[in-house]
Design a protein around this motif. Sequence first.
Motif, PDB file in Angstrom:
ATOM      1  N   VAL A   1     -45.902  49.860  79.328  1.00  0.00           N
ATOM      2  CA  VAL A   1     -47.002  50.525  78.697  1.00  0.00           C
ATOM      3  C   VAL A   1     -47.327  51.964  79.473  1.00  0.00           C
ATOM      4  O   VAL A   1     -46.745  52.236  80.676  1.00  0.00           O
ATOM      5  CB  VAL A   1     -48.520  50.020  79.381  1.00  0.00           C
ATOM      6  N   SER A   2     -47.502  52.978  79.255  1.00  0.00           N
ATOM      7  CA  SER A   2     -47.086  54.381  79.022  1.00  0.00           C
ATOM      8  C   SER A   2     -48.685  54.750  79.943  1.00  0.00           C
ATOM      9  O   SER A   2     -49.180  55.752  80.786  1.00  0.00           O
ATOM     10  CB  SER A   2     -46.935  55.561  77.999  1.00  0.00           C
ATOM     11  N   GLU A   3     -49.625  54.690  79.073  1.00  0.00           N
ATOM     12  CA  GLU A   3     -50.502  55.152  79.319  1.00  0.00           C
ATOM     13  C   GLU A   3     -51.755  54.460  80.711  1.00  0.00           C
ATOM     14  O   GLU A   3     -50.611  53.383  81.365  1.00  0.00           O
ATOM     15  CB  GLU A   3     -52.236  54.502  78.905  1.00  0.00           C
ATOM     16  N   PRO A   4     -52.479  55.149  81.463  1.00  0.00           N
ATOM     17  CA  PRO A   4     -52.433  54.463  82.839  1.00  0.00           C
ATOM     18  C   PRO A   4     -53.217  53.282  82.334  1.00  0.00           C
ATOM     19  O   PRO A   4     -53.656  52.963  81.778  1.00  0.00           O
ATOM     20  CB  PRO A   4     -54.007  55.621  83.148  1.00  0.00           C
ATOM     21  N   LEU A   5     -52.983  52.490  82.930  1.00  0.00           N
ATOM     22  CA  LEU A   5     -53.223  50.682  82.569  1.00  0.00           C
ATOM     23  C   LEU A   5     -54.263  50.701  84.173  1.00  0.00           C
ATOM     24  O   LEU A   5     -54.359  50.964  85.263  1.00  0.00           O
ATOM     25  CB  LEU A   5     -52.007  49.931  83.030  1.00  0.00           C
TER      26      LEU A   5
ATOM     27  N   ALA B   1     -49.316  44.146  92.832  1.00  0.00           N
ATOM     28  CA  ALA B   1     -50.053  45.487  93.089  1.00  0.00           C
ATOM     29  C   ALA B   1     -48.391  46.382  93.441  1.00  0.00           C
ATOM     30  O   ALA B   1     -49.792  47.760  93.040  1.00  0.00           O
ATOM     31  CB  ALA B   1     -50.924  44.892  94.187  1.00  0.00           C
ATOM     32  N   ASP B   2     -47.590  46.171  93.262  1.00  0.00           N
ATOM     33  CA  ASP B   2     -46.741  47.222  93.541  1.00  0.00           C
ATOM     34  C   ASP B   2     -46.787  48.282  92.823  1.00  0.00           C
ATOM     35  O   ASP B   2     -47.172  48.460  91.114  1.00  0.00           O
ATOM     36  CB  ASP B   2     -45.126  47.120  93.077  1.00  0.00           C
ATOM     37  N   GLY B   3     -47.217  49.243  93.358  1.00  0.00           N
ATOM     38  CA  GLY B   3     -47.011  50.378  92.194  1.00  0.00           C
ATOM     39  C   GLY B   3     -48.782  51.829  91.770  1.00  0.00           C
ATOM     40  O   GLY B   3     -48.802  51.800  90.899  1.00  0.00           O
TER      41      GLY B   3
ATOM     42  N   PRO C   1     -52.661  55.366  89.178  1.00  0.00           N
ATOM     43  CA  PRO C   1     -52.213  56.108  90.220  1.00  0.00           C
ATOM     44  C   PRO C   1     -53.302  57.338  89.544  1.00  0.00           C
ATOM     45  O   PRO C   1     -53.803  58.163  91.137  1.00  0.00           O
ATOM     46  CB  PRO C   1     -51.421  55.991  90.912  1.00  0.00           C
ATOM     47  N   ARG C   2     -53.377  57.561  88.143  1.00  0.00           N
ATOM     48  CA  ARG C   2     -54.066  58.594  87.501  1.00  0.00           C
ATOM     49  C   ARG C   2     -55.432  58.056  87.480  1.00  0.00           C
ATOM     50  O   ARG C   2     -55.943  58.929  86.804  1.00  0.00           O
ATOM     51  CB  ARG C   2     -52.691  57.896  86.278  1.00  0.00           C
ATOM     52  N   MET C   3     -55.823  57.227  87.840  1.00  0.00           N
ATOM     53  CA  MET C   3     -56.782  56.541  88.499  1.00  0.00           C
ATOM     54  C   MET C   3     -57.993  56.952  89.689  1.00  0.00           C
ATOM     55  O   MET C   3     -57.130  57.283  90.194  1.00  0.00           O
ATOM     56  CB  MET C   3     -57.267  55.549  87.352  1.00  0.00           C
TER      57      MET C   3
ATOM     58  N   GLU D   1     -62.227  56.283  87.563  1.00  0.00           N
ATOM     59  CA  GLU D   1     -62.787  57.871  87.346  1.00  0.00           C
ATOM     60  C   GLU D   1     -61.277  58.004  86.065  1.00  0.00           C
ATOM     61  O   GLU D   1     -60.055  57.503  87.414  1.00  0.00           O
ATOM     62  CB  GLU D   1     -62.871  58.837  87.859  1.00  0.00           C
ATOM     63  N   ILE D   2     -61.371  58.258  84.781  1.00  0.00           N
ATOM     64  CA  ILE D   2     -59.714  58.430  84.432  1.00  0.00           C
ATOM     65  C   ILE D   2     -59.429  59.463  83.888  1.00  0.00           C
ATOM     66  O   ILE D   2     -60.533  59.844  83.137  1.00  0.00           O
ATOM     67  CB  ILE D   2     -59.752  57.148  82.698  1.00  0.00           C
ATOM     68  N   ALA D   3     -58.423  60.475  83.902  1.00  0.00           N
ATOM     69  CA  ALA D   3     -58.329  61.768  83.570  1.00  0.00           C
ATOM     70  C   ALA D   3     -57.695  61.920  81.882  1.00  0.00           C
ATOM     71  O   ALA D   3     -57.773  61.233  81.687  1.00  0.00           O
ATOM     72  CB  ALA D   3     -57.496  62.592  84.535  1.00  0.00           C
ATOM     73  N   ALA D   4     -58.921  62.741  80.898  1.00  0.00           N
ATOM     74  CA  ALA D   4     -58.099  63.023  79.717  1.00  0.00           C
ATOM     75  C   ALA D   4     -57.059  63.153  79.663  1.00  0.00           C
ATOM     76  O   ALA D   4     -56.154  63.882  80.188  1.00  0.00           O
ATOM     77  CB  ALA D   4     -59.208  63.729  79.319  1.00  0.00           C
TER      78      ALA D   4
END
Length: 219
Positions: A133-137, A156-158, A187-189, A216-219
């Motif tokens: 998966v490339s998107e935030p997960l 949980a790793d990463g 981490p992008r969330m 919170e998820i960045a656009a």
Amino acid sequence: MLSYNLHGLKDDRRALAAAVRQAAPDIAILQEAPRRFRWRQKSAALSRDLEMVVGGGGLPALGNLILTNLRVRVVADWNIRYPLTPGREMRGAAFVRCRVGRATFVAAGCHLSTDPSERPSQAELLKQAMREVSEPLLLGGDFNENSGGAAWRMLADGLTDAAGGDERLTFSVANLRHRLDAIFVDPRMTVLQYDVIDTPETRAASDHFPVLADLEIAA
């Protein structure tokens, strides 16, 4: 986002519906949801009770069900299944790709085996699917082991444990001894808030407490 083991819907359905509606999550990742005879109808009825809609999962994900509210648009869904060990319950995981405004992310849900010899291999297969998966997960689930277990550490790793330093227990409602339920986020969330929902409703609705995270998820 909510993650909740429903205990096979064996308990107080009215209390369950009230608890989830009060939490009002955008996404509910559920374990032990309908997975057998008439599972589509049962999943649809459950989603109506919770005032949500079915995003993915069910029988193809072996009881992992992901619901969303109307703010979330599901653009794709898929599932994985783990190899069956004779004499054990077959298990899997559900994935849904979601959009909220301009933000795209993937929500996944799992329920790992109660057998400690099975859990690491299941976690490894799930981790491989997550890496694709490339998107935030974000991942919600009942991991059937406490933090520090091999499967828990692998998944949980990463990622970020939404609980942070909050080690409140989630199982069992009648005799709290374990923290089996968790939400891990990319981490992008950003985790704004985390809670283990302990109310009269959740004490009547299941043998697990639900966990809730405001993200919170960045656009």
